[in-house]
Enzyme design. Structure first.
Site, mmCIF file in Angstrom:
data_model
loop_
_atom_site.group_PDB
_atom_site.id
_atom_site.type_symbol
_atom_site.label_atom_id
_atom_site.label_comp_id
_atom_site.label_asym_id
_atom_site.label_seq_id
_atom_site.Cartn_x
_atom_site.Cartn_y
_atom_site.Cartn_z
ATOM 1 N N GLY A 1 69.301 44.102 8.109
ATOM 2 C CA GLY A 1 69.358 45.250 7.213
ATOM 3 C C GLY A 1 68.493 45.016 5.999
ATOM 4 O O GLY A 1 68.126 43.881 5.691
ATOM 5 N N CYS B 1 69.846 37.750 10.980
ATOM 6 C CA CYS B 1 69.187 37.926 9.689
ATOM 7 C C CYS B 1 70.216 38.274 8.612
ATOM 8 O O CYS B 1 70.992 37.426 8.210
ATOM 9 C CB CYS B 1 68.074 38.970 9.791
ATOM 10 S SG CYS B 1 66.933 38.951 8.384
ATOM 11 N N TYR B 2 70.260 39.526 8.131
ATOM 12 C CA TYR B 2 71.259 39.918 7.137
ATOM 13 C C TYR B 2 72.666 39.638 7.658
ATOM 14 O O TYR B 2 73.546 39.218 6.913
ATOM 15 C CB TYR B 2 71.094 41.402 6.806
ATOM 16 C CG TYR B 2 72.098 41.936 5.804
ATOM 17 C CD1 TYR B 2 71.925 41.708 4.439
ATOM 18 C CD2 TYR B 2 73.204 42.671 6.211
ATOM 19 C CE1 TYR B 2 72.837 42.205 3.507
ATOM 20 C CE2 TYR B 2 74.109 43.165 5.297
ATOM 21 C CZ TYR B 2 73.927 42.936 3.945
ATOM 22 O OH TYR B 2 74.838 43.423 3.026
ATOM 23 N N HIS C 1 64.824 36.989 14.195
ATOM 24 C CA HIS C 1 65.117 38.213 14.965
ATOM 25 C C HIS C 1 64.862 37.966 16.447
ATOM 26 O O HIS C 1 63.709 38.065 16.908
ATOM 27 C CB HIS C 1 64.258 39.375 14.466
ATOM 28 C CG HIS C 1 64.671 39.905 13.136
ATOM 29 N ND1 HIS C 1 65.619 40.888 12.987
ATOM 30 C CD2 HIS C 1 64.281 39.556 11.882
ATOM 31 C CE1 HIS C 1 65.790 41.141 11.706
ATOM 32 N NE2 HIS C 1 64.993 40.338 11.008
ATOM 33 N N GLU D 1 65.584 39.896 18.835
ATOM 34 C CA GLU D 1 65.423 41.156 19.564
ATOM 35 C C GLU D 1 63.986 41.635 19.652
ATOM 36 O O GLU D 1 63.676 42.526 20.451
ATOM 37 C CB GLU D 1 66.293 42.252 18.930
ATOM 38 C CG GLU D 1 65.848 42.750 17.569
ATOM 39 C CD GLU D 1 66.370 41.923 16.401
ATOM 40 O OE1 GLU D 1 66.410 42.449 15.282
ATOM 41 O OE2 GLU D 1 66.725 40.738 16.614
ATOM 42 N N SER E 1 65.647 72.736 31.972
ATOM 43 C CA SER E 1 64.260 72.972 31.580
ATOM 44 C C SER E 1 63.271 72.453 32.609
ATOM 45 O O SER E 1 62.109 72.858 32.615
ATOM 46 C CB SER E 1 63.987 72.288 30.237
ATOM 47 O OG SER E 1 63.992 70.876 30.393
ATOM 48 N N ASP F 1 65.430 64.758 31.132
ATOM 49 C CA ASP F 1 66.805 64.637 30.667
ATOM 50 C C ASP F 1 67.718 65.697 31.291
ATOM 51 O O ASP F 1 68.777 65.373 31.836
ATOM 52 C CB ASP F 1 66.862 64.736 29.139
ATOM 53 C CG ASP F 1 65.968 63.704 28.460
ATOM 54 O OD1 ASP F 1 65.667 62.683 29.107
ATOM 55 O OD2 ASP F 1 65.571 63.925 27.314
ATOM 56 N N SER F 2 67.317 66.965 31.205
ATOM 57 C CA SER F 2 68.179 68.013 31.756
ATOM 58 C C SER F 2 68.238 67.920 33.278
ATOM 59 O O SER F 2 69.267 68.244 33.888
ATOM 60 C CB SER F 2 67.697 69.400 31.319
ATOM 61 O OG SER F 2 66.444 69.718 31.893
ATOM 62 N N LYS G 1 66.010 56.421 27.076
ATOM 63 C CA LYS G 1 65.122 57.212 27.927
ATOM 64 C C LYS G 1 64.791 56.495 29.232
ATOM 65 O O LYS G 1 64.849 57.108 30.306
ATOM 66 C CB LYS G 1 63.825 57.514 27.168
ATOM 67 C CG LYS G 1 62.893 58.482 27.887
ATOM 68 C CD LYS G 1 63.429 59.901 27.805
ATOM 69 C CE LYS G 1 62.442 60.920 28.315
ATOM 70 N NZ LYS G 1 62.890 62.300 28.069
#
Length: 515
Positions: free
Chosen positions: A57, A84-85, A171, A173, A225, A229-230, A371
């Site tokens: 953060g 980290c934080y 980090h 990640e 659509s 996603d839809s 996604k």
């Protein structure tokens, strides 16, 4: 909805990398959830977590009012990892000390770790890590030992193995920590005991059961659509509910070439989904007549879509739920790290105004997926590659790629040029290397020579970008021969275009779409 596997909870302290932490955990085939840092220990316990990760953060634990978690997070009886934080919080809250660093670390550092067992199992004794901190742990809390150090950070990794509490100043990640994925996998597998069996196959089973429990005997309406996603939401809901799902596909005349036919073929013919096809092309084009301002276009299209969708819902009779293809990044961005509205990145509404206006309950079966996970789910459900891997497409469709006034002839010109561009990208084997590719028809004309005659026709601009999340993007470096083929074909095959440009603007300063 979540899988039966106990999740890893990521507490977000406003870090730019919180989503990356959650993704890396899922890469280890373990389910993860991001929650604001100030949730109570009881709220965390309600998720039955297998472990908790405290994110980084921008704040300093030394500053008045620094964000801190419920102290009960350390007595939940599950492993805790601070990054980290989060590492500094562990030291500060459990009896150690944090001080401003004499030498700050930003960028690559080299870690020497002293524990090749559970947490650092399989990680080289000397390994590259990514640092980004101005404060550092100056004294360990009781019960902790140092398990790693860098040139400028004496306590780059620390652990209390009795209480299963761990901290790393670097980090793990980010891609700049090459062994970071292994380190996080060690935490969730070796220390938290997660089996690593969270897959799209297991998600389908748990999601199907959760949908059936939420909907009961009700009926569901989904605006389809044709986007990823839809489309995935439609097939998943149909698996769970059968004919109690109705999809409405509105052809607004602003779609890509062949899109209405593809949607009907896939969903009505292949999956036998109850699909209501609405041809509203004339209504949309009449509403857009004379409109050239991009915001006015968006409002006109959005408002008319609600009108058309509302009419179809009323014609259906009793409907209980409105389904939307909301994804996890949308959910995360709609809730700030503090849980308050003042610093929310954006509010997310897939179909603005519809739930309140239509008095329907909201159903979001994909709201815990990223996604790429949605694409994997689509493949698991048997959707064709043409839908699973298609590039993003804006809600207002070709209206915002037809720069200036939108007319039926200009849309036909744009649609033909776009189809050629995408076809040549596919032929070159580059489609999956590109995040988004598009053609814009520009509101200018150009003098040209075609067939030994002077022409005065329209200009189009090609755009193709690479990106991971669409927040930033870079223009794609095509082999020159591909651009040459595209330009030749458009000028030869598409009436009313005699000049083709290629857009080399990154985001920022530009946006991916022109309007």
């Amino acid at each position: 909805m979540q899988d039966k596997q106990r999740p890893i909870i990521v507490l977000d302290f406003g870090a730019q990398y919180s989503k990356l932490i959650a993704r890396r955990v899922r890469d280890a085939r373990v389910f993860s959830l991001i929650l604001p840092y100030n949730v109570t220990a009881a709220e965390i316990r309600a998720h039955d977590p297998a472990g908790v990760i405290l994110s980084g953060g921008p704040a300093s634990v030394l500053a008045p009012g620094a964000p801190k978690p419920d102290p009960g997070v350390f007595t939940l009886g599950v492993p805790v990892l601070g990054i980290c934080y989060g590492c500094q919080l562990i030291a500060d809250m459990l009896g150690g000390a944090v001080e401003a660093s004499g030498r700050r670390e930003y960028g690559v550092a080299h870690l020497e770790h002293f524990d090749g067992r559970g947490f650092f199992a399989g990680v080289a004794e000397y390994t590259q890590v990514w640092m980004s901190h101005g404060d550092a742990v100056a004294a360990l809390p009781p019960g902790f030992e140092t398990t790693g150090a860098t040139e400028n950070c004496a306590h780059a990794a620390l652990a209390d193995e009795t209480r299963c509490i761990y901290g790393v100043q670097f980090h793990p990640e980010v891609a700049h920590t090459p062994q970071g994925g292994r380190i996080l996998a060690n935490f969730v597998h070796n220390i938290c005991g997660c089996p690593g069996d969270w897959t799209m196959g297991s998600f389908v089973e748990s999601a199907t059961a959760a949908i059936q429990e939420q909907v009961g005997d009700g009926r569901v309406l989904l605006a389809l659509s044709g986007g990823v996603d839809s489309s995935v939401a439609a097939v998943l809901l149909h698996r769970a509910l059968g004919q109690r799902l109705t999809c409405v596909f509105v052809n607004n005349g602003l779609l890509r070439e062949g899109e209405p036919e593809l949607v009907r073929e896939v969903f009505r013919d292949h999956f036998q989904i109850d699909l209501r096809y609405v041809d509203a092309e004339d209504r949309f084009l009449n509403r857009l007549a004379g409109v050239s301002d991009p915001e006015e276009k968006r409002k006109a299209i959005g408002n008319l879509f609600i009108e058309v969708f509302d009419e179809e819902a009323e014609a259906l009779g009793q409907v209980d739920f409105l389904a939307q293809g909301t994804l996890y990044p949308d959910v995360i961005e709609s809730v700030s790290a503090t849980g308050g509205p003042s610093v929310t990145i954006k509010s997310h509404h897939n179909v603005g105004g519809l739930p309140e206006r239509m008095n329907l309950k909201l159903l979001e079966p994909l709201r815990e997926l990223f996604k790429d996970e949605v694409r994997a789910l689509g493949a698991e459900l048997g959707l064709p590659d043409a839908i699973v891997w298609r590039h993003p497409f804006p809600g207002p469709g070709l209206a915002v790629r037809c720069v200036g006034e939108v007319t039926k002839p200009r849309l036909a010109t744009l649609r033909a040029a776009d189809a050629i561009f995408i076809e040549e990208i596919r032929n070159a084997g580059l489609y999956r290397d590109i995040w988004q590719a598009l053609v814009c028809l520009l509101p200018v004309r150009s003098v040209g020579v075609q067939g030994d005659e002077r022409t005065y026709e329209e200009v189009c601009s090609l755009r193709a970008v690479t990106s991971e999340d669409a927040m930033t993007a870079d223009w794609f470096r095509f082999p020159p021969e591909v651009l040459q083929r595209v330009s030749n074909r458009i000028c030869n095959e598409v009436k009313h275009i005699n000049r083709v440009l290629y857009d080399v603007t990154s985001k920022p300063p530009g946006t991916i779409e022109w309007e």
